[in-house]
Design an enzyme around this catalytic site. Structure first.
Site, mmCIF file in Angstrom:
data_model
loop_
_atom_site.group_PDB
_atom_site.id
_atom_site.type_symbol
_atom_site.label_atom_id
_atom_site.label_comp_id
_atom_site.label_asym_id
_atom_site.label_seq_id
_atom_site.Cartn_x
_atom_site.Cartn_y
_atom_site.Cartn_z
ATOM 1 N N LYS A 45 8.926 -11.853 -5.177
ATOM 2 C CA LYS A 45 8.310 -11.862 -6.519
ATOM 3 C C LYS A 45 9.228 -12.107 -7.733
ATOM 4 C CE LYS A 45 4.010 -9.724 -5.363
ATOM 5 N NZ LYS A 45 3.856 -8.918 -4.163
ATOM 6 N N TYR A 81 -8.074 -13.725 -3.430
ATOM 7 C CA TYR A 81 -8.635 -12.382 -3.599
ATOM 8 C C TYR A 81 -9.779 -12.361 -4.610
ATOM 9 C CZ TYR A 81 -5.214 -10.207 -0.592
ATOM 10 O OH TYR A 81 -4.487 -9.831 0.492
ATOM 11 N N TYR A 115 1.324 -2.453 2.120
ATOM 12 C CA TYR A 115 0.910 -3.855 2.027
ATOM 13 C C TYR A 115 2.167 -4.714 2.119
ATOM 14 C CZ TYR A 115 -0.569 -8.370 0.305
ATOM 15 O OH TYR A 115 -0.795 -9.719 0.203
ATOM 16 N N ASP A 165 10.793 -3.314 2.447
ATOM 17 C CA ASP A 165 10.048 -4.360 1.747
ATOM 18 C C ASP A 165 10.175 -4.073 0.253
ATOM 19 O OD1 ASP A 165 8.209 -5.903 0.443
ATOM 20 O OD2 ASP A 165 6.543 -5.513 1.820
#
Ligand SMILES: *Cc1c(COP(=O)(O)O)cnc(C)c1O
Length: 643
Positions: free
Chosen positions: A486, A240, A369, A457
């Site tokens: 994560k 990114y 996302y 999610d």
């Protein structure tokens, strides 16, 4: 190079290892520039010996001296005193720019005070250290044993010094078993100033090369940022990030609690938990300890046809947090995106096995996302991130995050839909957009009434909002599939898991091997990552983390009205550890203010990575009060430039 990196800790394998001898030789050689500090002394003080033998050496006063020649903690106790904590000792170091050596007492594992060992002080001081031992019989065993014990505490000396008759065999063996360089120095036969000076002179080559070894070749600062960044920019492709990014990357050399230590000496607050991964803090001691322990015996092992206790424990602990602790299953993968792919595949395969092969459409929400693999990109379809790749994406549509719109969509397209994917309560990468538990509840209810799978999610939201799963804030939300990644390992290693309800599992629970789930990655169920996750979930089970979320949230709450009333601010959103400030600016994710804010925040010691015109913080749980305020101050500093 920073001046204060010229500090060195002298450790001994035991009390008579030769620490003072080493200090005297070193100071006899470097004494015009090097000082001496022994924070705790008992019996006849070493500081005094140094002063008498080498009057030119600057000797810094001890924190405490006790007349009785026993361990400092015991000597203190015998006179009704206590030795200060590691933190207090660290704070009372001589604040000078000249180099000095720090001599310890006894061995690394000698008690410092009633609750801490000296090794904890040594680790906290973060200076290069040497371990001194006598070269007499048994040196190899003494040194190897001591260093292995220290390593299990997350600490290693940079060099070994043997004092006494030169023993090349011991030097070689120690280096072979520990990978640490060994230096040998002679033992003085007389205790006199002239003896030390003459021995230091004859050992000058060894002392100089030890100095260079500690402070030049092996030091990070040697590779100055001016060297590394150009090398990075020639060969590395960062995520990114434009290849023409005007802002060079920060060179991180170590990480600790909420801080990143940069090569140029700056220490910055990691206000977004290194892309939302770090849960407690960087190098959180219980997790690093687990990593060290497990990695002594286990590396990676295949997870098809083999298993290990860590994966089983993670699966048990996670399923306990669902409504189906006994019949659900945990499928491991390596990152958030693949956890989503697994969920999409499982959902579709269920429909296919029910004879509804046409249900290959997924519904995601605007601003959602879910990752960067194809299935994940397809459900979020962000035009900036993935617009150009649109022709390659799978069948999925995006609708506004609104129960009525979902209901309408399912009424018209319901027979083609496999499932609905949502980030519960907070859409992270979409700019920390938030919705209420009621909305989430209604969305689930609509999925249920149309009979499509409801997929949560929780890759970013788990733990961050103050609940284990963000969706637990709603009264009766019970997803069919839950994705987690994560923070699963506390952020130390990559790992992901997709939890599947019994309704999903039943379609795969058959003797027909052609109906197995054909999916897996080389590193599925990596034992080190699973051991970290198991430990992390055990820590989470104790529940203290919720207090930390509340503490962070209360700091955010204090500043909400002030931030909200700023003329440049469009909206402030906050939940749990998350604080997001959206400013009036055009350009969305590519808004010009983003990079500018990054620079402004760095000037205030805070590392932020705005999502376009949304400045946000999501710091690790253990971030101190002072750092939280610094984050606010950095955000306010950014806003000031918009007035
Ligand atoms: C980060 C993220 C992902 C993707 O995880 P990766 O490990 O980066 O592939 C998916 N969903 C959400 C909500 C995320 O925040």
């Amino acid at each position: 190079m920073k001046q204060n990196s010229f500090r060195m800790i002298v450790l001994g394998t035991d009390t008579d290892a030769g620490k003072s001898t080493f200090s005297l030789l070193w100071l006899a050689h470097f004494g015009s520039t090097w000082g001496y500090w022994k924070p705790f002394q008992t019996g006849s003080p070493d500081s005094e010996k140094i002063r008498q033998a080498l009057p030119e050496v600057k000797v810094y006063p001890a924190i405490q001296h006790f007349a009785e020649a026993v361990a400092p903690a015991l000597a203190a106790q015998n006179v009704g005193q206590t030795i200060p904590s590691v933190q207090a000792v660290v704070a009372s170091q001589p604040q000078v720019s000249e180099p000095y050596l720090i001599e310890t007492f006894g061995g690394p594992f000698s008690p410092l005070n009633h609750s801490e060992l000296q090794i904890e002080l040594v680790r906290a001081l973060e200076y290069p250290s040497i371990l001194v031992s006598s070269s007499a019989v048994g040196a190899i065993g003494r040194v190897v044993g001591q260093v292995k014990a220290m390593r299990s505490e997350g600490f290693s000396p940079r060099a070994i010094v043997l004092i006494g008759p030169h023993d090349p065999y011991a030097e070689r063996e120690i280096t072979k078993h520990l990978g640490i360089k060994v230096f040998s120095l002679p033992q003085p036969t007389l205790w006199s100033s002239s003896e030390y000076r003459s021995l230091a002179k004859s050992s000058a080559v060894t002392l100089d090369s030890l100095h260079d070894y500690l402070f030049a070749e092996s030091s990070f600062e040697q590779r100055s940022p001016n060297d590394l960044i150009p090398r990075d920019q020639k060969v590395v492709w960062h995520p990114y990030t434009s290849l023409r990014d005007a802002q060079p990357p920060l060179e991180v050399v170590s990480s600790h609690q909420e801080f990143l230590q940069l090569a140029d000496g700056r220490k910055v607050i990691d206000a977004f938990s290194s892309w939302w991964t770090i849960l407690h803090g960087h190098c959180y001691p219980p997790l690093m300890q687990t990593l060290r322990e497990v990695s002594m015996n286990l590396d990676h092992v295949v997870f098809a046809g083999a298993t290990h206790r860590y994966a089983v424990e993670v699966a048990e602990r996670l399923l306990k947090q669902t409504r189906w602790p006994k019949q659900g299953r945990a499928f491991f993968s390596d990152n958030g995106s693949t956890a989503i792919e697994v969920a999409l595949k499982l959902a579709y395969l269920c429909w296919s096995r029910r004879g509804e092969k046409q249900r290959s459409l997924f519904i995601g929400f605007e601003n959602g996302y879910h990752g960067d693999t194809f299935g994940a990109m397809s459900i979020s379809r962000d035009p900036i991130y993935f617009g150009e790749i649109e022709p390659m994406l799978l069948r999925a549509i995006q609708i506004p995050l609104c129960p009525n719109r979902l209901d309408e969509t399912l009424k018209t397209k319901g027979s083609e839909v496999a499932g609905v994917v949502i980030e519960p309560l907070v859409q992270g990468a979409g700019g920390m957009q938030m919705h209420t538990p009621q909305t989430l509840q209604e969305i689930q209810n609509i999925c249920r009434s149309h009979g499509v799978f409801f997929i949560a999610d929780e890759i970013m939201t788990a733990f961050r909002t103050g609940e284990f799963w963000a969706h637990q804030a709603a009264v009766d939300v019970n997803p069919d599939l839950i994705c987690l990644s994560k923070t699963l390992t506390g952020g130390v290693l990559p790992l992901a898991v997709t939890l599947a309800s019994p309704e999903i599992v039943q379609y795969f629970d058959t003797p027909d091997r052609s109906k197995s789930f054909f999916h897996g990655h080389s590193f599925t169920g990596n034992p080190l990552a699973c051991a970290l996750a198991a430990r992390n979930l055990e820590l989470v089970d104790r529940g203290d983390w919720k207090k930390e979320v509340r503490r962070i949230q209360s700091v955010w709450n204090q500043f909400l009205p002030e931030l909200q009333s700023h003329p440049a601010v469009r909206e402030v959103r906050s939940l749990g550890t998350i604080l997001a400030v959206e400013v009036h600016a055009s350009g969305g994710y590519l808004a010009e203010v983003g990079p500018r804010f990054r620079t402004l925040a760095l000037e205030r010691g805070v590392f932020l990575r705005p999502l376009g015109n949304v400045l946000y913080a999501m710091p690790p749980l253990q971030t101190s009060q002072q750092s939280l305020e610094k984050i606010i101050y950095a955000i306010q500093g950014c806003l000031q430039t918009l007035e």
